[in-house]
Design a protein around this motif. Structure first.
Motif, PDB file in Angstrom:
ATOM      1  N   ILE A 114     -20.174  21.219  58.638  1.00  6.94           N
ATOM      2  CA  ILE A 114     -19.333  21.220  57.445  1.00  6.94           C
ATOM      3  C   ILE A 114     -18.736  22.611  57.220  1.00  6.94           C
ATOM      4  CG2 ILE A 114     -20.562  19.297  56.379  1.00  6.94           C
ATOM      5  CD1 ILE A 114     -22.085  21.242  54.609  1.00  6.94           C
ATOM      6  N   HIS A 115     -17.815  22.705  56.288  1.00  9.52           N
ATOM      7  CA  HIS A 115     -17.168  23.985  55.999  1.00  9.52           C
ATOM      8  C   HIS A 115     -18.247  25.040  55.724  1.00  9.52           C
ATOM      9  CE1 HIS A 115     -14.819  27.063  54.003  1.00  9.52           C
ATOM     10  NE2 HIS A 115     -13.751  26.513  54.564  1.00  9.52           N
ATOM     11  N   PRO A 116     -18.090  26.251  56.237  1.00  8.33           N
ATOM     12  CA  PRO A 116     -19.132  27.270  56.067  1.00  8.33           C
ATOM     13  C   PRO A 116     -19.452  27.597  54.603  1.00  8.33           C
ATOM     14  CG  PRO A 116     -17.153  28.227  57.027  1.00  8.33           C
ATOM     15  CD  PRO A 116     -16.961  26.753  57.025  1.00  8.33           C
ATOM     16  N   ASP A 117     -18.457  27.524  53.722  1.00  6.91           N
ATOM     17  CA  ASP A 117     -18.730  27.781  52.306  1.00  6.91           C
ATOM     18  C   ASP A 117     -19.533  26.646  51.672  1.00  6.91           C
ATOM     19  OD1 ASP A 117     -17.440  30.238  52.438  1.00  6.91           O
ATOM     20  OD2 ASP A 117     -15.508  29.401  51.825  1.00  6.91           O
ATOM     21  N   ASP A 118     -19.263  25.407  52.105  1.00  8.77           N
ATOM     22  CA  ASP A 118     -20.088  24.285  51.655  1.00  8.77           C
ATOM     23  C   ASP A 118     -21.506  24.433  52.196  1.00  8.77           C
ATOM     24  OD1 ASP A 118     -18.028  23.113  50.252  1.00  8.77           O
ATOM     25  OD2 ASP A 118     -17.825  21.376  51.571  1.00  8.77           O
ATOM     26  N   ALA A 119     -21.602  24.805  53.464  1.00 10.22           N
ATOM     27  CA  ALA A 119     -22.915  24.950  54.101  1.00 10.22           C
ATOM     28  C   ALA A 119     -23.776  25.981  53.373  1.00 10.22           C
ATOM     29  CB  ALA A 119     -22.747  25.330  55.568  1.00 10.22           C
ATOM     30  N   LEU A 120     -23.156  27.051  52.899  1.00 15.92           N
ATOM     31  CA  LEU A 120     -23.913  28.064  52.165  1.00 15.92           C
ATOM     32  C   LEU A 120     -24.553  27.455  50.912  1.00 15.92           C
ATOM     33  CD1 LEU A 120     -24.806  30.978  51.833  1.00 15.92           C
ATOM     34  CD2 LEU A 120     -22.661  31.408  50.623  1.00 15.92           C
ATOM     35  N   HIS A 121     -23.799  26.673  50.168  1.00 15.53           N
ATOM     36  CA  HIS A 121     -24.335  26.026  48.966  1.00 15.53           C
ATOM     37  C   HIS A 121     -25.407  24.989  49.329  1.00 15.53           C
ATOM     38  CE1 HIS A 121     -21.646  27.820  46.038  1.00 15.53           C
ATOM     39  NE2 HIS A 121     -20.638  27.608  46.876  1.00 15.53           N
ATOM     40  N   ILE A 122     -25.139  24.182  50.335  1.00 10.07           N
ATOM     41  CA  ILE A 122     -26.062  23.110  50.719  1.00 10.07           C
ATOM     42  C   ILE A 122     -27.335  23.683  51.338  1.00 10.07           C
ATOM     43  CG2 ILE A 122     -26.349  21.036  52.137  1.00 10.07           C
ATOM     44  CD1 ILE A 122     -24.372  20.851  49.690  1.00 10.07           C
ATOM     45  N   SER A 123     -27.229  24.808  52.009  1.00  9.74           N
ATOM     46  CA  SER A 123     -28.413  25.398  52.648  1.00  9.74           C
ATOM     47  C   SER A 123     -29.484  25.786  51.634  1.00  9.74           C
ATOM     48  CB  SER A 123     -28.009  26.619  53.482  1.00  9.74           C
ATOM     49  OG  SER A 123     -27.618  27.702  52.657  1.00  9.74           O
ATOM     50  N   LEU A 124     -29.103  25.903  50.368  1.00 13.68           N
ATOM     51  CA  LEU A 124     -30.040  26.328  49.323  1.00 13.68           C
ATOM     52  C   LEU A 124     -30.590  25.172  48.484  1.00 13.68           C
ATOM     53  CD1 LEU A 124     -27.991  29.442  48.161  1.00 13.68           C
ATOM     54  CD2 LEU A 124     -30.008  29.421  49.646  1.00 13.68           C
ATOM     55  N   ILE A 125     -30.266  23.921  48.849  1.00  3.38           N
ATOM     56  CA  ILE A 125     -30.687  22.809  47.987  1.00  3.38           C
ATOM     57  C   ILE A 125     -32.200  22.611  47.962  1.00  3.38           C
ATOM     58  CG2 ILE A 125     -28.503  21.549  48.027  1.00  3.38           C
ATOM     59  CD1 ILE A 125     -29.690  19.630  50.041  1.00  3.38           C
ATOM     60  N   ALA A 126     -32.875  22.832  49.077  1.00  2.74           N
ATOM     61  CA  ALA A 126     -34.330  22.628  49.086  1.00  2.74           C
ATOM     62  C   ALA A 126     -35.023  23.616  48.156  1.00  2.74           C
ATOM     63  CB  ALA A 126     -34.885  22.741  50.503  1.00  2.74           C
ATOM     64  N   SER A 127     -34.416  24.790  47.967  1.00  2.00           N
ATOM     65  CA  SER A 127     -34.957  25.789  47.045  1.00  2.00           C
ATOM     66  C   SER A 127     -34.439  25.601  45.625  1.00  2.00           C
ATOM     67  CB  SER A 127     -34.564  27.196  47.512  1.00  2.00           C
ATOM     68  OG  SER A 127     -35.077  27.452  48.787  1.00  2.00           O
ATOM     69  N   LYS A 128     -33.500  24.642  45.477  1.00  2.00           N
ATOM     70  CA  LYS A 128     -32.888  24.355  44.180  1.00  2.00           C
ATOM     71  C   LYS A 128     -32.225  25.598  43.592  1.00  2.00           C
ATOM     72  CE  LYS A 128     -35.422  20.225  43.068  1.00  2.00           C
ATOM     73  NZ  LYS A 128     -34.374  19.282  42.774  1.00  2.00           N
ATOM     74  N   GLU A 129     -31.521  26.320  44.457  1.00  2.00           N
ATOM     75  CA  GLU A 129     -30.799  27.522  44.053  1.00  2.00           C
ATOM     76  C   GLU A 129     -29.316  27.211  43.905  1.00  2.00           C
ATOM     77  OE1 GLU A 129     -31.505  31.155  46.286  1.00  2.00           O
ATOM     78  OE2 GLU A 129     -33.320  30.236  47.104  1.00  2.00           O
ATOM     79  N   CYS A 130     -28.745  27.698  42.815  1.00  2.00           N
ATOM     80  CA  CYS A 130     -27.317  27.537  42.567  1.00  2.00           C
ATOM     81  C   CYS A 130     -26.728  28.913  42.309  1.00  2.00           C
ATOM     82  CB  CYS A 130     -27.078  26.616  41.375  1.00  2.00           C
ATOM     83  SG  CYS A 130     -25.337  26.387  41.003  1.00  2.00           S
TER      84      CYS A 130
END
Length: 151
Positions: A114-130
């Motif tokens: 996926i787009h690298p900027d999307d990947a950055l956001h999605i990569s943090l979902i398991a940590s529940k970081e926004c």
């Protein structure tokens, strides 16, 4: 701006929606954006639930996994398509018996597709970081009542 066309309409990528929210001047503007995106895009709602719904647990290690971001110029997929893969990463969605190494490898493959900027956001979902200022459970509940199960 990388976008996906579907039936003549343009879908903003997740990072574009989050950037718009981050740049919003007032809480009212944030609520309006969340309502609009939430009513139009299930992938956006799924992202919000993953980050802010305390009832959602991930079968992934916390923290950002090691992955190689795509170039951004041409990405083979989008979060709008790949959000359906959450069944492999969220506990209790029927894929709990998946081999952990395979699960983590699949998550990394998804991030790399996926787009690298999307990947950055999605990569943090398991940590529940926004990383978006002004985006929190209270404003989501105001914009999309009932979306989060922990409210």
């Amino acid at each position: 701006m990388i976008t996906e066309s579907q039936q003549g309409k343009t879908k903003p990528e997740l990072y574009e929606m989050l950037e718009a929210i981050d740049k919003a001047d007032t809480r009212e503007d944030i609520v309006k954006l969340i309502k609009g995106y939430g009513s139009a895009y299930q992938a956006f709602n799924d992202y919000l639930r993953c980050i802010f719904d305390e009832s959602i647990e991930f079968a992934l290690p916390k923290g950002r996994p090691p992955y190689t971001p795509s170039s951004g110029a041409s990405v083979p997929s989008t979060w709008h398509k790949r959000h359906l893969d959450l069944v492999y990463f969220v506990k209790g969605l029927g894929r709990d018996d998946m081999n952990q190494i395979k699960r983590e490898s699949f998550f990394i493959q998804m991030l790399e597709s996926i787009h690298p900027d999307d990947a950055l956001h999605i990569s943090l979902i398991a940590s529940k970081e926004c990383k978006v200022s002004g985006l929190n459970a209270e404003v989501i509940e105001e914009a999309l009542p009932g979306l989060l199960k922990n409210k």
